[in-house]
Design a protein around this motif. Sequence first.
Motif, PDB file in Angstrom:
ATOM      1  N   THR A   5     -16.039   3.683  -6.434  1.00 54.69           N
ATOM      2  CA  THR A   5     -15.798   3.560  -4.994  1.00 54.69           C
ATOM      3  C   THR A   5     -15.924   2.105  -4.555  1.00 54.69           C
ATOM      4  O   THR A   5     -15.093   1.594  -3.801  1.00 54.69           O
ATOM      5  CB  THR A   5     -16.785   4.445  -4.205  1.00 54.69           C
ATOM      6  N   GLN A   6     -16.941   1.434  -5.044  1.00 55.13           N
ATOM      7  CA  GLN A   6     -17.141   0.025  -4.694  1.00 55.13           C
ATOM      8  C   GLN A   6     -16.009  -0.835  -5.255  1.00 55.13           C
ATOM      9  O   GLN A   6     -15.494  -1.720  -4.574  1.00 55.13           O
ATOM     10  CB  GLN A   6     -18.487  -0.473  -5.200  1.00 55.13           C
ATOM     11  N   ALA A   7     -15.593  -0.563  -6.477  1.00 57.01           N
ATOM     12  CA  ALA A   7     -14.504  -1.331  -7.081  1.00 57.01           C
ATOM     13  C   ALA A   7     -13.201  -1.116  -6.310  1.00 57.01           C
ATOM     14  O   ALA A   7     -12.444  -2.063  -6.071  1.00 57.01           O
ATOM     15  CB  ALA A   7     -14.328  -0.935  -8.544  1.00 57.01           C
ATOM     16  N   GLN A   8     -12.934   0.122  -5.892  1.00 57.80           N
ATOM     17  CA  GLN A   8     -11.725   0.405  -5.116  1.00 57.80           C
ATOM     18  C   GLN A   8     -11.775  -0.258  -3.744  1.00 57.80           C
ATOM     19  O   GLN A   8     -10.756  -0.756  -3.248  1.00 57.80           O
ATOM     20  CB  GLN A   8     -11.527   1.914  -4.972  1.00 57.80           C
ATOM     21  N   GLY A  11     -11.052  -3.825  -4.392  1.00 58.26           N
ATOM     22  CA  GLY A  11      -9.630  -3.981  -4.687  1.00 58.26           C
ATOM     23  C   GLY A  11      -8.776  -3.894  -3.431  1.00 58.26           C
ATOM     24  O   GLY A  11      -7.817  -4.656  -3.263  1.00 58.26           O
ATOM     25  N   THR A  12      -9.136  -2.993  -2.550  1.00 55.39           N
ATOM     26  CA  THR A  12      -8.394  -2.835  -1.291  1.00 55.39           C
ATOM     27  C   THR A  12      -8.637  -4.030  -0.377  1.00 55.39           C
ATOM     28  O   THR A  12      -7.687  -4.572   0.215  1.00 55.39           O
ATOM     29  CB  THR A  12      -8.798  -1.519  -0.599  1.00 55.39           C
ATOM     30  N   ALA A  13      -9.887  -4.469  -0.276  1.00 54.55           N
ATOM     31  CA  ALA A  13     -10.189  -5.647   0.541  1.00 54.55           C
ATOM     32  C   ALA A  13      -9.492  -6.881  -0.022  1.00 54.55           C
ATOM     33  O   ALA A  13      -8.987  -7.727   0.732  1.00 54.55           O
ATOM     34  CB  ALA A  13     -11.699  -5.871   0.613  1.00 54.55           C
ATOM     35  N   GLY A  14      -9.428  -6.961  -1.346  1.00 56.34           N
ATOM     36  CA  GLY A  14      -8.716  -8.082  -1.964  1.00 56.34           C
ATOM     37  C   GLY A  14      -7.248  -8.094  -1.584  1.00 56.34           C
ATOM     38  O   GLY A  14      -6.667  -9.147  -1.317  1.00 56.34           O
ATOM     39  N   TYR A  15      -6.630  -6.913  -1.546  1.00 50.52           N
ATOM     40  CA  TYR A  15      -5.226  -6.826  -1.120  1.00 50.52           C
ATOM     41  C   TYR A  15      -5.082  -7.310   0.322  1.00 50.52           C
ATOM     42  O   TYR A  15      -4.123  -8.017   0.662  1.00 50.52           O
ATOM     43  CB  TYR A  15      -4.713  -5.395  -1.282  1.00 50.52           C
ATOM     44  N   ALA A 107      -6.764  -1.221  -5.869  1.00 46.95           N
ATOM     45  CA  ALA A 107      -7.107  -0.646  -4.565  1.00 46.95           C
ATOM     46  C   ALA A 107      -7.429   0.843  -4.674  1.00 46.95           C
ATOM     47  O   ALA A 107      -7.277   1.465  -5.736  1.00 46.95           O
ATOM     48  CB  ALA A 107      -5.950  -0.866  -3.592  1.00 46.95           C
ATOM     49  N   HIS A 108      -7.847   1.401  -3.582  1.00 43.92           N
ATOM     50  CA  HIS A 108      -8.105   2.834  -3.472  1.00 43.92           C
ATOM     51  C   HIS A 108      -6.829   3.587  -3.874  1.00 43.92           C
ATOM     52  O   HIS A 108      -5.723   3.159  -3.523  1.00 43.92           O
ATOM     53  CB  HIS A 108      -8.493   3.161  -2.025  1.00 43.92           C
ATOM     54  N   PRO A 109      -6.934   4.689  -4.595  1.00 38.25           N
ATOM     55  CA  PRO A 109      -5.743   5.412  -5.056  1.00 38.25           C
ATOM     56  C   PRO A 109      -4.758   5.787  -3.939  1.00 38.25           C
ATOM     57  O   PRO A 109      -3.545   5.731  -4.142  1.00 38.25           O
ATOM     58  CB  PRO A 109      -6.314   6.668  -5.730  1.00 38.25           C
ATOM     59  N   ALA A 110      -5.263   6.135  -2.776  1.00 38.53           N
ATOM     60  CA  ALA A 110      -4.368   6.472  -1.663  1.00 38.53           C
ATOM     61  C   ALA A 110      -3.600   5.241  -1.187  1.00 38.53           C
ATOM     62  O   ALA A 110      -2.444   5.349  -0.776  1.00 38.53           O
ATOM     63  CB  ALA A 110      -5.157   7.084  -0.509  1.00 38.53           C
ATOM     64  N   VAL A 111      -4.238   4.085  -1.274  1.00 36.75           N
ATOM     65  CA  VAL A 111      -3.577   2.831  -0.902  1.00 36.75           C
ATOM     66  C   VAL A 111      -2.513   2.492  -1.943  1.00 36.75           C
ATOM     67  O   VAL A 111      -1.392   2.104  -1.606  1.00 36.75           O
ATOM     68  CB  VAL A 111      -4.601   1.682  -0.750  1.00 36.75           C
TER      69      VAL A 111
END
Length: 194
Positions: A5-8, A11-15, A107-111
Motif C-alpha cells: 500500500t505504501q509503495a503504491q 508510486g502514485t504520488a510520484g506520477y 502506482a495504485h492498480p486502479a490508477v
Amino acid sequence: MADDTQAQAKGTAGYLFEAGMLKRAKRSGWWIAGVKDPETIAEHSFRAGLVGAILAMMEGADPAKVALLCLFHDTQETRIGDIPHIGRRYLTAASNERVTADQVSAAHPAVVSGVQAIVAEYENGDSPEVVVAHDADKLECLLQAVEYREQGYRNVQPWIDSSLAGLKTDSARQLADAALSMTTLEWQKVYLGQ
C-alpha cells in the motif's frame, strides 16, 4: 500488505510529481514560429480540456469524458518532450501507451488501469468523445496561434492552417471560424456593455 500500500501510494504520488513537470515544460513547436516564451504543456492541456467540454456540449457528447481525455492527452511529454511536427520526420518516439505504462507502473492498480485506459482510448478510439477530444486539441492550438499572431508573431499561420484543416466536427469548425473573425479581447465587450 502495508508495504504494498505504501509503495503504491509512493508510486502514485510520484506520477503526480512527474505530471507537475508539465507546468514547466514549454510547447517547443512555438519556438519555430519565433515565440520567445511559449505556453507550457499544462497550459495547453488545461484549455484543451475546457474547449473539449464545450465542444462536447455542442456536439451532444459527454463533456466530462472529453475533458478527461484532453487532460491526459499530452502527459507522456514529461518523458519524450514535445516533439514538433518537423522533428517527427527524424525521430521515432515510443508510443504514448508505452510511455504511460512506464509512468504509472508503480502506482495504485486502479490508477494503472484507469490512466492506461484513458490514454489508449484517446490514441485508438473512434467514439464521438475521442473525435471531439482530438478536435479540442487542434482548436486549442488554433486559439493559441491567433493569440500569438495578435501579439505580433507573424509566423504562426501554418499552425492556424493545419489546425483548421484537421477539424472534424461542425462545432469545432464554427468556433474556429468565429475565433478567426474577432480579436482575442472581444469577449470583454459583453462585460463592459459595448
